[in-house]
Write a protein that holds these residues in place. Structure first.
Motif, short mmCIF file in Angstrom:
data_model
loop_
_atom_site.label_atom_id
_atom_site.label_comp_id
_atom_site.label_asym_id
_atom_site.label_seq_id
_atom_site.Cartn_x
_atom_site.Cartn_y
_atom_site.Cartn_z
N LEU A 149 2.12 1.53 -3.60
CA LEU A 149 1.02 1.93 -4.48
C LEU A 149 0.61 3.38 -4.26
O LEU A 149 0.20 4.07 -5.20
CB LEU A 149 -0.17 1.00 -4.30
CG LEU A 149 0.00 -0.41 -4.87
CD1 LEU A 149 -1.23 -1.25 -4.58
CD2 LEU A 149 0.28 -0.37 -6.36
N THR A 150 0.74 3.85 -3.03
CA THR A 150 0.43 5.26 -2.76
C THR A 150 1.40 6.17 -3.49
O THR A 150 1.00 7.15 -4.13
CB THR A 150 0.47 5.54 -1.25
OG1 THR A 150 -0.47 4.69 -0.59
CG2 THR A 150 0.17 6.99 -0.95
N VAL A 151 2.69 5.83 -3.42
CA VAL A 151 3.69 6.64 -4.12
C VAL A 151 3.47 6.57 -5.62
O VAL A 151 3.50 7.60 -6.32
CB VAL A 151 5.12 6.15 -3.75
CG1 VAL A 151 6.16 6.81 -4.63
CG2 VAL A 151 5.40 6.42 -2.29
N SER A 153 0.82 -1.20 0.00
CA SER A 153 0.00 0.00 0.00
C SER A 153 0.86 1.26 0.00
O SER A 153 0.50 2.26 -0.62
CB SER A 153 -0.96 0.00 1.19
OG SER A 153 -0.25 0.07 2.41
N SER A 154 2.00 1.22 0.67
CA SER A 154 2.92 2.37 0.65
C SER A 154 3.46 2.60 -0.76
O SER A 154 3.49 3.73 -1.25
CB SER A 154 4.08 2.16 1.62
OG SER A 154 3.62 2.01 2.92
N GLY A 170 0.66 5.86 -7.10
CA GLY A 170 -0.60 6.54 -7.38
C GLY A 170 -0.43 8.04 -7.48
O GLY A 170 -1.01 8.69 -8.36
N VAL A 171 0.35 8.62 -6.60
CA VAL A 171 0.62 10.06 -6.66
C VAL A 171 1.35 10.39 -7.95
O VAL A 171 1.04 11.38 -8.63
CB VAL A 171 1.41 10.53 -5.42
CG1 VAL A 171 1.92 11.94 -5.59
CG2 VAL A 171 0.55 10.42 -4.18
N TRP A 196 -1.61 11.00 -15.20
CA TRP A 196 -2.68 10.00 -15.33
C TRP A 196 -2.84 9.52 -16.76
O TRP A 196 -3.28 8.40 -17.01
CB TRP A 196 -4.00 10.56 -14.82
CG TRP A 196 -4.54 11.64 -15.71
CD1 TRP A 196 -4.30 12.97 -15.63
CD2 TRP A 196 -5.40 11.46 -16.83
NE1 TRP A 196 -4.94 13.63 -16.64
CE2 TRP A 196 -5.64 12.75 -17.39
CE3 TRP A 196 -6.00 10.36 -17.43
CZ2 TRP A 196 -6.44 12.94 -18.49
CZ3 TRP A 196 -6.81 10.56 -18.54
CH2 TRP A 196 -7.02 11.84 -19.05
#
Length: 168
Positions: free
Chosen positions: A86-88, A83-84, A90-91, A97
């Motif tokens: 994927l968060t990075v 999740s960490s 994702g940002v 995008w």
């Protein structure tokens, strides 16, 4: 005490070998499935290889998660790590995008769209209508050539958003 450690270690090795066997079976099966679909749909080799690469990347990631969990990393630690990451990611993708949407659109175009390289298409856009021949479909864009010889690079996500007419 030493005996328990040794049997636990052998259990991890056996589970890893089984996982690798399953991984290579799934990889070979998915590669042959994509190849058969691509040949049946008369797609160029380059497109088939690109989709194989995407699926292989997904399978390698899954293999990494499974092997790490076999060797004793607790599931909650794995999910926290993933999740960490994927968060990075994702940002980063939120900032760009269109890259992610174009790659996803490239895969969708490969599997489900009725046009292929060499077809003439008309893109129904009120501001910029376009009629051209498809020269290449890459992971991020589709290369078109108009009747006047202009080469137009069109992002794949626009092929999903706009109405496309195939001209016979």
């Amino acid at each position: 005490m030493i005996f328990d450690f040794a049997t636990e270690k052998y259990g991890h090795i056996i589970a890893t070998v089984i996982t690798l066997f399953i991984f290579f079976f799934l990889k070979r099966f998915s590669d042959s499935l994509v190849k058969r679909f691509g040949i049946k749909s008369d797609f160029p080799k380059v497109r088939i290889q690109l989709v194989k690469k995407y699926i292989d990347f997904l399978l390698w990631g899954l293999l990494f998660v499974v092997v790490v969990s076999i060797w004793g990393v607790k599931p909650d630690q794995i999910f926290l790590f993933i999740s960490s990451i994927l968060t990075v990611i994702g940002v980063a993708f939120f900032a760009q995008w269109s890259i992610l949407s174009n790659v996803t659109a490239g895969i969708i175009v490969f599997f489900s769209f009725p046009f292929k390289i060499g077809d003439r298409i008309r893109i129904m856009d009120k501001d910029f209508p376009l009629e051209a021949e498809i020269k290449d479909i890459n992971s991020f864009y589709t290369l078109l050539k108009t009747a006047t010889g202009e080469k137009v690079s069109l992002p794949n996500n626009l092929l999903l958003q706009k109405a496309v007419v195939i001209i016979k």
